[in-house]
Design a protein around this motif. Structure first.
Motif, PDB file in Angstrom:
ATOM      1  N   TRP B  18      43.031  57.632  40.920  1.00  0.00           N
ATOM      2  CA  TRP B  18      42.165  58.625  41.576  1.00  0.00           C
ATOM      3  C   TRP B  18      42.933  59.928  41.804  1.00  0.00           C
ATOM      4  O   TRP B  18      42.443  61.014  41.539  1.00  0.00           O
ATOM      5  N   ARG B  19      44.147  59.789  42.324  1.00  0.00           N
ATOM      6  CA  ARG B  19      44.938  60.985  42.628  1.00  0.00           C
ATOM      7  C   ARG B  19      45.283  61.756  41.359  1.00  0.00           C
ATOM      8  O   ARG B  19      45.222  62.970  41.320  1.00  0.00           O
ATOM      9  N   GLY B  21      43.531  61.656  38.636  1.00  0.00           N
ATOM     10  CA  GLY B  21      42.251  62.246  38.211  1.00  0.00           C
ATOM     11  C   GLY B  21      41.969  63.534  38.964  1.00  0.00           C
ATOM     12  O   GLY B  21      41.535  64.532  38.381  1.00  0.00           O
ATOM     13  N   LEU B  22      42.264  63.524  40.262  1.00  0.00           N
ATOM     14  CA  LEU B  22      42.041  64.741  41.064  1.00  0.00           C
ATOM     15  C   LEU B  22      42.957  65.868  40.589  1.00  0.00           C
ATOM     16  O   LEU B  22      42.567  67.026  40.574  1.00  0.00           O
ATOM     17  N   THR B  25      41.165  67.201  37.449  1.00  0.00           N
ATOM     18  CA  THR B  25      39.847  67.835  37.579  1.00  0.00           C
ATOM     19  C   THR B  25      39.796  68.861  38.707  1.00  0.00           C
ATOM     20  O   THR B  25      39.055  69.838  38.611  1.00  0.00           O
ATOM     21  N   THR B  31      36.263  63.498  39.941  1.00  0.00           N
ATOM     22  CA  THR B  31      37.342  62.509  40.036  1.00  0.00           C
ATOM     23  C   THR B  31      36.782  61.103  40.224  1.00  0.00           C
ATOM     24  O   THR B  31      37.272  60.147  39.615  1.00  0.00           O
ATOM     25  N   ASN B  32      35.766  60.976  41.051  1.00  0.00           N
ATOM     26  CA  ASN B  32      35.145  59.652  41.245  1.00  0.00           C
ATOM     27  C   ASN B  32      34.624  59.111  39.912  1.00  0.00           C
ATOM     28  O   ASN B  32      34.841  57.944  39.576  1.00  0.00           O
ATOM     29  N   CYS B  63      43.099  57.639  31.501  1.00  0.00           N
ATOM     30  CA  CYS B  63      42.420  58.615  32.361  1.00  0.00           C
ATOM     31  C   CYS B  63      42.485  60.013  31.716  1.00  0.00           C
ATOM     32  O   CYS B  63      41.479  60.718  31.614  1.00  0.00           O
ATOM     33  N   TRP B  67      39.482  62.375  30.148  1.00  0.00           N
ATOM     34  CA  TRP B  67      39.286  63.742  30.647  1.00  0.00           C
ATOM     35  C   TRP B  67      39.313  64.753  29.499  1.00  0.00           C
ATOM     36  O   TRP B  67      38.507  65.682  29.446  1.00  0.00           O
ATOM     37  N   SER B 119      49.310  68.203  37.701  1.00  0.00           N
ATOM     38  CA  SER B 119      49.442  66.882  37.084  1.00  0.00           C
ATOM     39  C   SER B 119      50.908  66.465  37.020  1.00  0.00           C
ATOM     40  O   SER B 119      51.240  65.302  37.262  1.00  0.00           O
TER      41      SER B 119
END
Lengths: 247, 172
Positions: B18-19, B21-22, B25, B31-32, B63, B67, B119
């Motif tokens: 999740w982190r 992904g955040l 994005t 992110t969800n 991931c 993306w 990232s």
């Protein structure tokens, strides 16, 4: 080639000359110990790591885990997850037809929402209460998703409940808005709104205990509503009456 | 690896996914979705996991791949800087830091970094991947990771803390 901590700190800080910096970079590619030393010395890494580890909050993970593909395999690692596992197991044993991944019968929507809400404790709401500005944005998002107005005055109608946050969720392919409240004594409540019609005549509320929580539900021909929280059906009926007057 | 084994490992990897992904994005809703898609893809591709790298690193590669496909489908340039997360949303994603102004400020500053730096910071500073592992996950040369971190360090310099020798020994 050996480097002192001062050399490496100067490298990290950009104070080392270009030639020496390039040399360290090259050496790190083949020398894992040097790479580890540089990472350990990095003065920014630790405070950033300590702060960022708070992200994402438990409620974000809870929502994700609820619909992630590993849900049924997850080991119960907390009180909430133990309770969820027990509910799922009970459902299977009783042949109730409530399956996590399966599409349940339409009338199960109340049960599913109550089941989700049963994971909430006072702390869940206290830790996730939104600021006034965030709440406004959450409400705007809910209105956009649902396609119907949600007046703040109406949502604030029950004097004994404080509006905490608004979440956009999904129920099968329909939008589901969860409006979270906290009672004066800390108990969590939620008004959930989704599209569609329920059983019975429009605007006639029905109450029942589901997953240990009092629920009062009704529909208006276009949207379905359910108020969940506490253990007193009379209380949810009265609160629902106040909300219904504005919705 | 079997799908069931992947499903068993995913809950522990989810915060990292999740982190990360955040960091890609810069948007909570996206992110969800990205985290969900990553979990699904990881289960689907379970038989492709090899034990040469860490499970989390493998998930983060998935991931990033999802993306990038999303970006391509939107015909968006890969190096575009995306909207940074609204500071007001931080209590929503990290309620524990609401009263910790130092932590809140760090999160704000990290989220305000350009996405490429963000990232790299997430992988190396937060998740403690080595520079070479981070380079593999992001599919860039190791030098690129170094330069992104160097730029990020400048932006985050005010939060500098020199770890003591004992702290350093404990960490690794």
């Amino acid at each position: 080639m050996t480097y002192s901590d001062q050399d490496l700190l100067a490298f990290l800080d950009g104070r080392l000359d270009e030639k020496r910096s390039a040399e360290i970079e090259q050496t790190m590619r083949i020398d894992q110990d040097l790479e580890a030393r540089v990472m350990d010395l990095d003065p920014v890494a630790t405070p950033v790591r300590n702060a960022m580890k708070a992200v994402p909050g438990d409620h974000v993970l809870l929502d994700l885990k609820r619909s992630a593909p590993f849900t049924l395999q997850e080991k119960a690692s907390s009180l909430q997850w133990s309770r969820l596992a027990a509910v799922l197991l009970l459902g299977v044993l009783l042949g109730s037809g409530v399956m996590w991944f399966g599409r349940p019968a339409p009338e199960d929507w109340r049960s599913r929402i109550a089941q989700y809400q049963s994971l909430y404790v006072a702390e869940t709401v206290r830790l996730t209460t939104a600021s006034a500005e965030t709440l406004e944005r959450q409400l705007d998002a809910a209105v956009d998703t649902l396609g119907r107005p949600l007046e703040r005055q109406g949502l604030d109608a029950p004097a004994s409940l404080s509006l905490a946050r608004v979440q956009v969720l999904g129920l099968d392919d329909e939008p589901l808005i969860q409006i979270v409240y906290q009672a004066d004594d800390g108990r969590p409540f939620a008004l959930c709104i989704t599209t569609g019609t329920g059983a019975g005549s429009p605007d006639v509320a029905s109450s029942e205990m589901l997953h240990g929580l009092a629920t009062t539900a009704w529909h208006d021909g276009s949207f379905r509503y359910i108020l969940v929280g506490g253990k007193d059906l009379t209380e949810t009926e009265q609160l629902a009456l106040q909300l219904k007057a504005f919705l | 690896m079997k799908p069931k084994e992947v499903r068993d490992l995913l809950p522990n990897a989810l915060p990292s996914i999740w982190r990360f992904g955040l960091s890609l994005t810069g948007d909570v809703d996206m992110t969800n979705d990205l985290a969900q898609s990553t979990c699904l893809r990881a289960v689907e591709k379970a038989d492709q996991f090899r034990f040469s790298g860490s499970f989390e690193g493998w998930c983060l590669q998935i991931c990033r791949s999802i993306w990038l496909n999303e970006l391509r489908s939107r015909a968006t340039r890969q190096d575009k800087v995306f909207a940074t997360i609204d500071a007001d949303l931080i209590p929503d994603i990290a309620p524990g830091v609401e009263h910790n102004l130092f932590a809140k400020e760090i999160i704000e500053r990290v989220m305000a970094l350009p996405d490429a730096q963000r990232s790299a910071v997430e992988l190396v500073f937060v998740q403690e991947f080595t520079y070479s592992e981070a380079a593999t996950i992001l599919d860039v040369p190791i030098g690129t990771i170094m330069s992104r971190l160097h730029a990020a360090r400048k932006a985050l310099k005010k939060f500098t803390q020199t770890p003591s020798f004992d702290q350093r020994k404990e960490k690794r």
